[in-house]
Design an enzyme around this catalytic site. Structure first.
Site, mmCIF file in Angstrom:
data_model
loop_
_atom_site.group_PDB
_atom_site.id
_atom_site.type_symbol
_atom_site.label_atom_id
_atom_site.label_comp_id
_atom_site.label_asym_id
_atom_site.label_seq_id
_atom_site.Cartn_x
_atom_site.Cartn_y
_atom_site.Cartn_z
ATOM 1 C CD GLU A 21 59.367 9.152 20.967
ATOM 2 O OE1 GLU A 21 59.180 10.489 20.941
ATOM 3 O OE2 GLU A 21 58.676 8.524 20.982
ATOM 4 C CB ILE A 166 58.669 11.181 29.848
ATOM 5 C CG1 ILE A 166 58.693 12.678 29.844
ATOM 6 C CG2 ILE A 166 58.602 10.777 31.125
ATOM 7 C CD1 ILE A 166 57.585 13.427 30.577
ATOM 8 C CG ASP A 167 58.888 8.186 24.923
ATOM 9 O OD1 ASP A 167 60.098 7.773 25.377
ATOM 10 O OD2 ASP A 167 58.048 7.158 24.768
ATOM 11 C CE LYS A 168 59.369 16.145 19.088
ATOM 12 N NZ LYS A 168 59.548 16.049 17.606
#
Length: 355
Positions: A21, A166-168
């Site tokens: 992201e 991996i996304d926030k």
């Protein structure tokens, strides 16, 4: 012209492997070369080997596969032959770093560590990598502090560090390479799809089949560049495969396990929305609306309370497996769902039992 080692962002495997992201949609030029008038036909990977120091030919080939290398404005593969006066650019999804990585004393949940690598259980809300607008307060800043006494770990050296992201607002397991050889080896494992990654997610609705395979190219939505979408025809986007399995049903939502065969930006979030089951409270993909259930005020209040318990997409990178880059030993790590997802799941479990 050659570029010094510290500017060779092309080595960042987390950029080449569709990290997540924090990526920006706009492409930024990091390097530019113009071939001489007398340039003989030469493969572009060999051409760049002579101009980028401290970088392997394999890394250049991976960059080409990730569509980071352009000739006269068009992406090319590593077998392209450079011609006289060709303009070669290397493009990334973020600007060149403007600031050094500042070590910050950020608490890290270290699951495993040896001389070659670290496995971290990342909490939701922590940005993984410094980028446009986020140069401090990231996992990388925390790693720089944690490894400040390691003479062989330089946080400014793209040959070490994050192998994937991996996304926030996704929690879970990440592997970090402490040595260049480890990063190259682990990056290839991710690229060759030999790693093992499973996530758990709470999704809206109950899939018709108890388990299944979701396949569909993923790319930027042409109508909203902040989200990804599935292109079923396969002419756009990048191939992506997700396997899911229902773990538990709660009437209007389900707890599912998702196994990644590929690793695209927002892959699970995009694929689950594509089959009609967005991740619970995933605002970017419509999961923060009441998609299933009743219209009563009591139910609406229940959902509101659930959103407050887990104020982010209910997605956790639960397991991670790979071959140790030095020994070849099969490594496997498992992590519990974080408290917010545990409380959310228990809340739904109690609701479903009383209905």
């Amino acid at each position: 012209m050659t570029y010094p080692k510290e500017t060779e962002d092309i080595l960042l495997s987390d950029d080449l492997f569709d990290p997540g992201e924090e990526k920006e949609d706009q492409l930024y030029e990091h390097f530019r070369f113009t071939a001489d008038r007398n340039q003989s036909l030469l493969r572009i990977d060999k051409f760049l080997m002579d101009r980028l120091t401290n970088i392997s030919r394999n890394r250049i080939q991976l960059a080409a596969e990730a569509n980071c290398i352009f000739v006269n404005g068009k992406a090319v593969k590593s077998n392209y032959r450079v011609k006289p006066m060709d303009v070669i650019t290397i493009m990334m999804s973020r600007p060149r770093y403007e600031f050094e990585t500042v070590p910050e004393d950020i608490p890290l949940d270290i699951v495993y560590e040896d001389n070659e690598l670290i496995v971290v259980n990342k909490p939701a809300g922590l940005v993984v990598h410094p980028g446009h607008g986020n140069y401090q307060g990231t996992l990388v800043n925390g790693l720089a502090y944690y490894l400040k006494d390691d003479p062989l770990y330089d946080p400014a050296d793209p040959c070490v560090g994050l192998v994937h992201r991996i996304d926030k607002d996704t929690s879970g397991l990440l592997v970090i390479a402490k040595r260049p050889e480890a990063k190259t080896n682990l990056s290839l494992q991710f690229f060759n799809k030999t790693t093992q990654r499973k996530y758990v997610a709470l999704v809206w609705g109950v899939p018709k089949e108890p388990e299944g395979r979701i396949e569909g190219n993923i790319g930027r939505d042409p109508h909203d560049r902040m989200v990804m979408t599935v292109f079923p025809g396969g002419e756009q986007g990048k191939p992506a495969v997700t396997h899911y399995r229902i773990l538990e049903k709660f009437g209007y939502v389900s707890l599912v396990e998702c196994r990644l065969e590929t690793g695209r930006t927002h892959q699970i979030r995009t694929h689950m929305k594509h089959i009609g089951h967005p991740i619970f409270n995933d605002g970017r993909y419509g999961g923060n609306a009441i998609l299933k259930g009743l219209q009563s005020s009591g139910y609406k209040q229940f959902i509101h309370n659930c959103f407050e318990i887990c104020p982010r997409q209910a997605l956790h990178a639960k397991t991670l497996g790979f071959a140790h880059p030095a020994t070849g030993e099969e490594m496997f790590f498992d992590s519990e769902m974080p408290p917010d997802m545990q409380q959310l799941t228990e809340r739904w479990r109690k609701y479903y039992r009383t209905e």
